[in-house]
Design a protein around this motif. Sequence first.
Motif, PDB file in Angstrom:
ATOM      1  N   SER A   1       0.818  -1.215   0.000  1.00  0.00           N
ATOM      2  CA  SER A   1       0.000   0.000   0.000  1.00  0.00           C
ATOM      3  C   SER A   1       0.853   1.267   0.000  1.00  0.00           C
ATOM      4  CB  SER A   1      -0.932   0.012   1.212  1.00  0.00           C
ATOM      5  OG  SER A   1      -0.209  -0.149   2.410  1.00  0.00           O
ATOM      6  N   SER A   2       2.175   1.134  -0.064  1.00  0.00           N
ATOM      7  CA  SER A   2       3.066   2.296  -0.019  1.00  0.00           C
ATOM      8  C   SER A   2       3.482   2.734  -1.419  1.00  0.00           C
ATOM      9  CB  SER A   2       4.310   1.954   0.805  1.00  0.00           C
ATOM     10  OG  SER A   2       5.066   0.954   0.140  1.00  0.00           O
ATOM     11  N   ASP A   3       4.114   3.920  -1.469  1.00  0.00           N
ATOM     12  CA  ASP A   3       4.639   4.471  -2.725  1.00  0.00           C
ATOM     13  C   ASP A   3       6.158   4.371  -2.803  1.00  0.00           C
ATOM     14  OD1 ASP A   3       2.049   5.582  -3.683  1.00  0.00           O
ATOM     15  OD2 ASP A   3       2.253   6.816  -1.890  1.00  0.00           O
ATOM     16  N   ILE A   4       6.800   4.354  -1.634  1.00  0.00           N
ATOM     17  CA  ILE A   4       8.251   4.234  -1.547  1.00  0.00           C
ATOM     18  C   ILE A   4       8.569   3.150  -0.525  1.00  0.00           C
ATOM     19  CG2 ILE A   4      10.423   5.401  -0.944  1.00  0.00           C
ATOM     20  CD1 ILE A   4       9.095   8.046  -1.666  1.00  0.00           C
ATOM     21  N   VAL A   5       9.546   2.301  -0.837  1.00  0.00           N
ATOM     22  CA  VAL A   5       9.969   1.263   0.110  1.00  0.00           C
ATOM     23  C   VAL A   5      11.444   1.472   0.434  1.00  0.00           C
ATOM     24  CG1 VAL A   5      10.189  -1.208   0.556  1.00  0.00           C
ATOM     25  CG2 VAL A   5       8.304  -0.373  -0.876  1.00  0.00           C
ATOM     26  N   LEU A   6      11.754   1.551   1.750  1.00  0.00           N
ATOM     27  CA  LEU A   6      13.143   1.604   2.203  1.00  0.00           C
ATOM     28  C   LEU A   6      13.560   0.176   2.512  1.00  0.00           C
ATOM     29  CD1 LEU A   6      12.954   4.668   4.640  1.00  0.00           C
ATOM     30  CD2 LEU A   6      13.442   4.656   2.182  1.00  0.00           C
ATOM     31  N   MET A   7      14.344  -0.420   1.625  1.00  0.00           N
ATOM     32  CA  MET A   7      14.676  -1.830   1.741  1.00  0.00           C
ATOM     33  C   MET A   7      15.452  -2.109   3.027  1.00  0.00           C
ATOM     34  SD  MET A   7      13.068  -2.902  -0.727  1.00  0.00           S
ATOM     35  CE  MET A   7      13.455  -4.595  -0.311  1.00  0.00           C
ATOM     36  N   ASN A   8      15.123  -3.243   3.642  1.00  0.00           N
ATOM     37  CA  ASN A   8      15.762  -3.686   4.884  1.00  0.00           C
ATOM     38  C   ASN A   8      15.619  -2.661   6.005  1.00  0.00           C
ATOM     39  OD1 ASN A   8      16.924  -5.902   6.097  1.00  0.00           O
ATOM     40  ND2 ASN A   8      18.993  -5.123   5.883  1.00  0.00           N
ATOM     41  N   SER A   9      14.585  -1.784   5.885  1.00  0.00           N
ATOM     42  CA  SER A   9      14.251  -0.817   6.943  1.00  0.00           C
ATOM     43  C   SER A   9      15.403   0.127   7.280  1.00  0.00           C
ATOM     44  CB  SER A   9      13.786  -1.558   8.204  1.00  0.00           C
ATOM     45  OG  SER A   9      12.627  -2.300   7.951  1.00  0.00           O
ATOM     46  N   ASN A  10      16.194   0.499   6.286  1.00  0.00           N
ATOM     47  CA  ASN A  10      17.291   1.450   6.519  1.00  0.00           C
ATOM     48  C   ASN A  10      16.735   2.868   6.570  1.00  0.00           C
ATOM     49  OD1 ASN A  10      19.188  -0.502   6.591  1.00  0.00           O
ATOM     50  ND2 ASN A  10      20.358   0.189   4.827  1.00  0.00           N
ATOM     51  N   PHE A  11      16.484   3.371   7.785  1.00  0.00           N
ATOM     52  CA  PHE A  11      15.909   4.709   7.932  1.00  0.00           C
ATOM     53  C   PHE A  11      16.837   5.766   7.357  1.00  0.00           C
ATOM     54  CE2 PHE A  11      14.689   8.622  10.016  1.00  0.00           C
ATOM     55  CZ  PHE A  11      13.298   8.533  10.098  1.00  0.00           C
ATOM     56  N   ASN A  12      18.154   5.521   7.418  1.00  0.00           N
ATOM     57  CA  ASN A  12      19.095   6.531   6.918  1.00  0.00           C
ATOM     58  C   ASN A  12      19.030   6.702   5.403  1.00  0.00           C
ATOM     59  OD1 ASN A  12      20.396   4.248   5.999  1.00  0.00           O
ATOM     60  ND2 ASN A  12      22.194   4.471   7.302  1.00  0.00           N
ATOM     61  N   ARG A  13      18.252   5.862   4.726  1.00  0.00           N
ATOM     62  CA  ARG A  13      18.029   6.042   3.289  1.00  0.00           C
ATOM     63  C   ARG A  13      16.970   7.108   3.006  1.00  0.00           C
ATOM     64  NH1 ARG A  13      21.847   5.044   0.324  1.00  0.00           N
ATOM     65  NH2 ARG A  13      22.694   5.902   2.237  1.00  0.00           N
ATOM     66  N   LEU A  14      16.184   7.479   4.040  1.00  0.00           N
ATOM     67  CA  LEU A  14      15.091   8.433   3.830  1.00  0.00           C
ATOM     68  C   LEU A  14      15.589   9.813   3.390  1.00  0.00           C
ATOM     69  CD1 LEU A  14      12.051   8.909   3.906  1.00  0.00           C
ATOM     70  CD2 LEU A  14      12.243   9.427   6.351  1.00  0.00           C
ATOM     71  N   PRO A  15      16.612  10.401   4.047  1.00  0.00           N
ATOM     72  CA  PRO A  15      17.121  11.685   3.541  1.00  0.00           C
ATOM     73  C   PRO A  15      17.647  11.593   2.108  1.00  0.00           C
ATOM     74  CG  PRO A  15      17.904  11.292   5.779  1.00  0.00           C
ATOM     75  CD  PRO A  15      17.270  10.013   5.313  1.00  0.00           C
ATOM     76  N   HIS A  16      18.310  10.476   1.790  1.00  0.00           N
ATOM     77  CA  HIS A  16      18.788  10.304   0.409  1.00  0.00           C
ATOM     78  C   HIS A  16      17.606  10.266  -0.553  1.00  0.00           C
ATOM     79  CE1 HIS A  16      21.580   8.864  -2.772  1.00  0.00           C
ATOM     80  NE2 HIS A  16      20.500   8.234  -3.210  1.00  0.00           N
ATOM     81  N   ALA A  17      16.538   9.564  -0.157  1.00  0.00           N
ATOM     82  CA  ALA A  17      15.352   9.455  -1.017  1.00  0.00           C
ATOM     83  C   ALA A  17      14.749  10.833  -1.280  1.00  0.00           C
ATOM     84  CB  ALA A  17      14.319   8.538  -0.365  1.00  0.00           C
ATOM     85  N   LEU A  18      14.630  11.652  -0.225  1.00  0.00           N
ATOM     86  CA  LEU A  18      14.055  12.988  -0.399  1.00  0.00           C
ATOM     87  C   LEU A  18      14.965  13.871  -1.238  1.00  0.00           C
ATOM     88  CD1 LEU A  18      11.867  15.043   0.178  1.00  0.00           C
ATOM     89  CD2 LEU A  18      12.999  15.570   2.357  1.00  0.00           C
ATOM     90  N   GLY A  19      16.271  13.843  -0.945  1.00  0.00           N
ATOM     91  CA  GLY A  19      17.208  14.639  -1.732  1.00  0.00           C
ATOM     92  C   GLY A  19      17.200  14.233  -3.197  1.00  0.00           C
ATOM     93  N   LEU A  20      17.132  12.919  -3.451  1.00  0.00           N
ATOM     94  CA  LEU A  20      17.104  12.417  -4.826  1.00  0.00           C
ATOM     95  C   LEU A  20      15.825  12.841  -5.536  1.00  0.00           C
ATOM     96  CD1 LEU A  20      18.249  10.623  -7.096  1.00  0.00           C
ATOM     97  CD2 LEU A  20      17.178   8.655  -5.968  1.00  0.00           C
ATOM     98  N   ALA A  21      14.687  12.780  -4.827  1.00  0.00           N
ATOM     99  CA  ALA A  21      13.412  13.201  -5.426  1.00  0.00           C
ATOM    100  C   ALA A  21      13.460  14.678  -5.802  1.00  0.00           C
ATOM    101  CB  ALA A  21      12.267  12.930  -4.453  1.00  0.00           C
ATOM    102  N   LYS A  22      14.004  15.513  -4.918  1.00  0.00           N
ATOM    103  CA  LYS A  22      14.097  16.946  -5.207  1.00  0.00           C
ATOM    104  C   LYS A  22      15.035  17.214  -6.383  1.00  0.00           C
ATOM    105  CE  LYS A  22      12.961  18.903  -0.670  1.00  0.00           C
ATOM    106  NZ  LYS A  22      11.945  19.842  -1.181  1.00  0.00           N
TER     107      LYS A  22
END
Length: 616
Positions: free
Chosen positions: A536-557
């Motif tokens: 039901s999600s739009d983005i998946v952080l594989m293996n629950s690596n929370f530190n990937r979230l800032p990279h995901a946002l920076g990459l999207a921008k």
Amino acid sequence: MQQTILKHKNHITVISGLFIIIGFIAHFIFTNTVIFNSAFIIASILGVIPIAIQAYQAIKVKVVSIDILVTIAVIGAFFIQNYEESAIVTFLFLFGSYLEQRTLKQTRSAIKELTEMAPETAFKQLNEGQFEEVDIDKVEEGDILLVKTGSKIPVDGRVTTGKGYVNEANITGESLPLKKEKGDKVFAGTIMDNGTIQIVADRIGEDSTFGRIIELVEEAQDSKSEAERFIDQFSRWYTPVVLIIGLLVWLLTKDTALAVTVLVLGCPGALVIGVPVSNVAGIGNGAKNGILFKGSEVISHFANVDTILFDKTGTLTEGKPEVSEFVYYGNNQEEDLSLLYSVERESDHPLAVAITNKLAQYKLRPVDNTQVIKGGGVIAHVDGHIVTVGNKTLMEQENIPLSDDILKELDKLERAGSSIVLTAVDRKLIILMGIRDQVRAGVKQDLQKLKSLGVKNLIVLSGDNQGTVNLVKKELGLTEAHGDMLPEDKQEFLKERQSTGEIVAFIGDGVNDSPSLATAEVGIAMGNGTDVAIESSDIVLMNSNFNRLPHALGLAKETYANMRQNILIAVGVVIILLFSLIFSEWMSMSIGMLVHEASILVVILNAMRLRGYQLK
């Protein structure tokens, strides 16, 4: 015949280019007009055939494509005997098409790299106990497999014997190998850096984490964003408008060369390729770094997010809570703890797991008529007893009395940041447990990065008591903290924020997070969460690596900005070319087409920068 010609379009481009070279040699070295004209005529005819076929195929599906503009322009140039222009225009158009195809293949390299990493064989244990190398298609769930140093792990599974270090970079983006021993999960496609293990197969083929990654990235790269859909619609009416303008120019001036030049200069090639190549490159970068974007639309929404809502357990915290406080009010502790252990074994909730880990030495009893109370707990019949396990709200709903001493102890534990689990047997409270979960390492720094990237509100929503979430808010520097929330409360809170015009992302990992994940503009699931949450999600952080979230946002921008840059380049080039045609003497068909192809190359190279993007 048409498909054969299109299949060999690149070969035709090369042959056309050779004839153009022959023509120029004949003209400048041998001053032979016959060979000069013949070479350019052949080059024009060869070059226009695949373009005309593409134009015809577009007309069949009622699409007026760029190929139609070029075909008409080349035919027009041919009939006014401007063979040099017609030959060069067709060659540049075909060469530009080749560059687009080649670059799109390169930007889709994440898929190719992932596919090449997919294991093809496995060492499977046979009935006699020995291991034999078999094709991956012959592995079934429950099979025991052997993985040696340097080998790819063939399926998702659990370690049964042995230990070693596994490189999970292609799944999680984490470069450091992780230690694996008995009971630990392993993922298909990861590499055994050191050691030897045996695993039991849990998920195979397309159902494995690796298989789902490939499928999701393929779907995402093939999806279209709102900007791409707009450009598709734009080009449908833009191309006929250019045709009409070219016709009007010819009717007013009777200058066929000028009209044909207008058609060539009006080609929006860079506009058509610019946005897709940005999105594909961005999605590919995410896949290499353990981030799955489920489509181009997600990137646009996430790039403009105002507010991020967090579930607490398993998201901001490790999701591995432990019993930290225990108070017993009954008379037969061993029997009562056995009843509690039996009920909690029925659940996979993180708090239940913490309790079963604590009580694993107690006797397991048969459980009947289990009733799960959403957001409250569970009621079950065990060995003739009614066992109620849950929070304070559930106890009040079931009219289970709580004495002043119990309420004081409960308040004390809440203020200390513990999650409270109460247990009643036959409607009498006998056990009070405080359970604590550790905040993920580095989360505070990651949240600061999100703020620096422009996120205005960072809010935690949790079913835990308000005291616990207040402590998490204080420790992590969050904007707001809301506790004692049921799944529907979280969803309602999310809708209220959306109603004020905020673009909201929600991140969680449980089944109870699914409504909020689906409602948010951007739902973000932790890769080790439930299948329902991931689906039901739009983005998946594989293996629950929370530190990937800032990279995901920076990459999207960065991807969103790159897309807008490419649109600006493409539109700017068309405007400049048309103005040059009106206000200068040097503009011609071949120069215009050369500038067009150069602009296509520029937007491609601009998008390619995303492949190496890393958050600073």
